[in-house]
Write an enzyme that holds these catalytic residues in place. Structure first.
Site, short mmCIF file in Angstrom:
data_model
loop_
_atom_site.label_atom_id
_atom_site.label_comp_id
_atom_site.label_asym_id
_atom_site.label_seq_id
_atom_site.Cartn_x
_atom_site.Cartn_y
_atom_site.Cartn_z
CE1 TYR A 1 -2.74 22.39 6.21
CE2 TYR A 1 -1.60 21.64 4.31
CZ TYR A 1 -2.08 21.55 5.76
OH TYR A 1 -1.31 20.46 6.28
CG HIS B 1 6.50 18.37 11.08
ND1 HIS B 1 5.94 19.37 11.75
CD2 HIS B 1 5.34 17.75 10.48
CE1 HIS B 1 4.74 19.39 11.48
NE2 HIS B 1 4.27 18.62 10.71
CG ASN C 1 3.01 17.93 1.98
OD1 ASN C 1 2.90 16.91 2.14
ND2 ASN C 1 2.05 18.89 2.51
CE1 TYR D 1 7.14 -29.01 -11.92
CE2 TYR D 1 6.18 -27.66 -10.20
CZ TYR D 1 6.02 -28.70 -11.15
OH TYR D 1 4.84 -29.31 -11.36
NE ARG E 1 9.97 -29.36 -15.92
CZ ARG E 1 8.93 -29.97 -15.38
NH1 ARG E 1 7.93 -29.85 -16.04
NH2 ARG E 1 8.83 -30.59 -14.14
CG PHE F 1 0.32 14.58 0.65
CD1 PHE F 1 -0.42 13.58 1.24
CD2 PHE F 1 -0.43 15.67 0.38
CE1 PHE F 1 -1.66 13.75 1.51
CE2 PHE F 1 -1.60 16.07 0.95
CZ PHE F 1 -2.25 14.90 1.41
CD GLU G 1 -1.74 13.92 8.21
OE1 GLU G 1 -1.00 13.49 8.87
OE2 GLU G 1 -1.47 15.33 7.74
#
Length: 522
Positions: free
Chosen positions: A55, A85, A197, A281, A284, A329, A413
């Site tokens: 791949y 991309h 990646n 609070y 404290r 990834f 994906e």
């Protein structure tokens, strides 16, 4: 240059990454790393020449993983992936964050499991060393099959495309190559995929957050202690015995820090018999609230350090005969702690705002709105509007991005982390927190002046004096935005925390005590 870091060999820390990014440390490739890199690149060449189907080396990407690519097209495939991309949108991320992305990618590739060529890594290191930093859009990653879009933009300059910061200007990389007498890198099989990646976008925002949140945590303790003095609160809730029977380390650290800063205070001693049973609070419970945020920081720091030294691309090349297409990834291991830390940072601002409100109420002997002539003057009424706005903005940013997933890549994906959004949101919340703390410091310094001539302990006195070097006491209205910016600067540049630490050291006090290694280093 005295400090040297060996990419792919030494253990990378948050502090080291920041030092390389700022030029204090030089990252290099040792002979051992070079041997690993060359061996890994050799495995890829063997795979290509033997026509073994792997791949991303000789197949398409994502849902095109079953599409075979010919040997002659394997190089073109790598150029195509960088271009196709590069789909990020929005403003460019900070230049330092982009440089951290380069550093963390080199360290991952140099471990020798990615098949990247030595020449490619050397060119990335050239970008780091010469501060020729790619412009990377902030939006577009879903944080799963690597931070694909931002990493694509990050590495377009390797092939002569995209824009970079060059000598302080945004410049086309093609022009930089001409000016520097360089040629674009000739990417080999697998290299484009190895470059894009990975989790380096998520990771780089985590690196910044670890450093920034650590400073904000320290500042919150210091400013909170100063506010407690201004409000004439008690230090009894910080007694170590109380925290021994509920021994969360973050809580114990904060209690120790607060008690150390308040010990020896004339202000504290002046009201020991005041009859107040207990404080609200936000005074404290600082050990419990600040301490819980410390614990979240510690978790983020630990996992960030693991990720800094991990290999997060795909496929992983163990040898020419042994490759694994897995999921290293995927950003989920970082997305969850980033979302956790976002809530922790927001809570620091939330409790700080409550202390601000208390200081302008006119309680515990302080004038209403922290000014004597209220009416003619609005005094410190409106800065708390800003803390309220920032607190609410932070709450809206606390929705965990990691709780969402939108399938991508035609369903290949089908679960993504959205960790890139988690990292960006955390840093947005920290930015708001730093302003909230600046406003609390403005209020606390004013409140302390109403307690004079009584003094606090040496650390808080040093902090107050340093604050007054940048912002004076207000006896009438003025443009408080200028004061807020001045105090914001001394918080964000870490000088406020440094002054407190130096004062503690000079008086032989240890603010972090036995918890220094757990919480004091990154």
């Amino acid at each position: 240059m005295t400090n040297v870091f060996n990419y792919g060999i030494d253990t990378l820390t948050v502090g080291t990454v920041l030092d390389i990014a700022s030029g204090k440390t030089k990252g290099v490739l040792s002979p051992e790393a070079i041997a690993r890199i060359q061996a890994s690149a050799g495995y890829v060449q063997t795979i290509v020449s033997q026509h073994t189907t792997v791949y991303g080396i000789n197949t398409g990407f994502g849902p095109l993983c079953d599409t075979k690519i010919s040997e002659e097209d394997t190089r073109a495939l790598q150029y195509n992936i960088l271009q196709s991309h590069s789909v990020g949108v929005g403003e460019s991320i900070p230049e330092e964050v982009a440089r951290i992305m380069l550093i963390t990618k080199v360290h991952a590739l140099a471990q020798g499991y990615s098949g990247a060529a030595l020449a490619t890594l050397e060119r990335i290191i050239w970008h780091i060393d010469h501060q020729v930093t790619p412009l990377v859009p902030e939006k577009g990653s879903v944080g799963a099959s690597g931070d694909l879009a931002p990493l694509s933009h990050l590495f377009l300059p390797l092939i002569g495309l995209g824009k970079v910061w060059y000598k302080g200007q945004k410049t086309d990389m093609q022009a930089v190559l001409q000016q520097e007498g360089l040629q674009p890198v000739a990417l080999g099989p697998k290299e484009g995929l190895a470059l894009i990646n990975g989790t380096q976008f998520i990771l780089s925002f985590a690196v910044k957050a670890v450093a920034r949140l650590h400073n904000a945590l320290d500042a919150a303790d210091i400013i909170g202690a100063l506010s407690l003095e201004g409000l004439m609160g008690t230090s009894k809730p910080f007694d170590p015995r109380l925290h021994t029977i509920r021994p969360f380390a973050g809580n114990q650290l904060v209690a120790h820090r607060l008690k150390t800063m308040l010990d020896g205070s004339e202000i504290m001693y002046s009201h020991v018999d005041c009859g107040r049973v207990q404080d609200p609070y936000s005074l404290r419970c600082m050990p419990q609230v600040h301490g819980a945020s410390r614990t979240a920081w510690q978790h983020l720091h630990h996992l960030t350090t693991i990720e800094l030294n991990s290999v997060t691309d795909n496929p992983i090349i163990f040898s020419a005969e042994d490759t694994i297409s897995g999921g290293n990834f995927h950003g989920q291991p970082m997305a969850l702690p980033l979302d956790y830390a976002t809530v922790a940072a927001a809570e620091l601002g939330n409790i700080s705002d409550r202390r601000c409100y208390m200081m302008i109420e006119g309680r515990f002997g302080l004038p209403k709105l922290l000014i004597q002539d209220a009416g003619l003057n609005s005094g410190f009424m409106i800065p708390q509007y800003t803390t309220a706005a920032l607190v609410t903005e932070n709450k809206t940013l606390c929705f965990p991005a990691s709780a969402d997933s939108v399938p991508t890549s035609l369903g290949q994906e089908d679960h993504v982390s959205m960790g890139s959004i988690s990292g960006r949101k955390l840093n947005q919340v920290i930015s708001n927190l730093e302003y909230i703390l600046a406003i609390e410091l403005l209020y606390a310094a004013q409140a302390i002046d109403f307690r004079r001539p009584l003094k606090s302990g040496p650390v808080l006195e040093a902090v107050h004096a340093f604050t007054r070097q940048h912002v004076t006491f207000a006896d009438k209205d003025r443009i408080f935005a200028h004061d807020i910016e001045a105090l914001h600067n001394i918080i964000t540049n870490q000088s406020l925390v440094s002054v407190a630490n130096e004062a503690a050291t000079s008086h032989q006090l240890s603010l972090n005590g036995i918890y220094h290694e757990q919480f004091g280093l990154y």
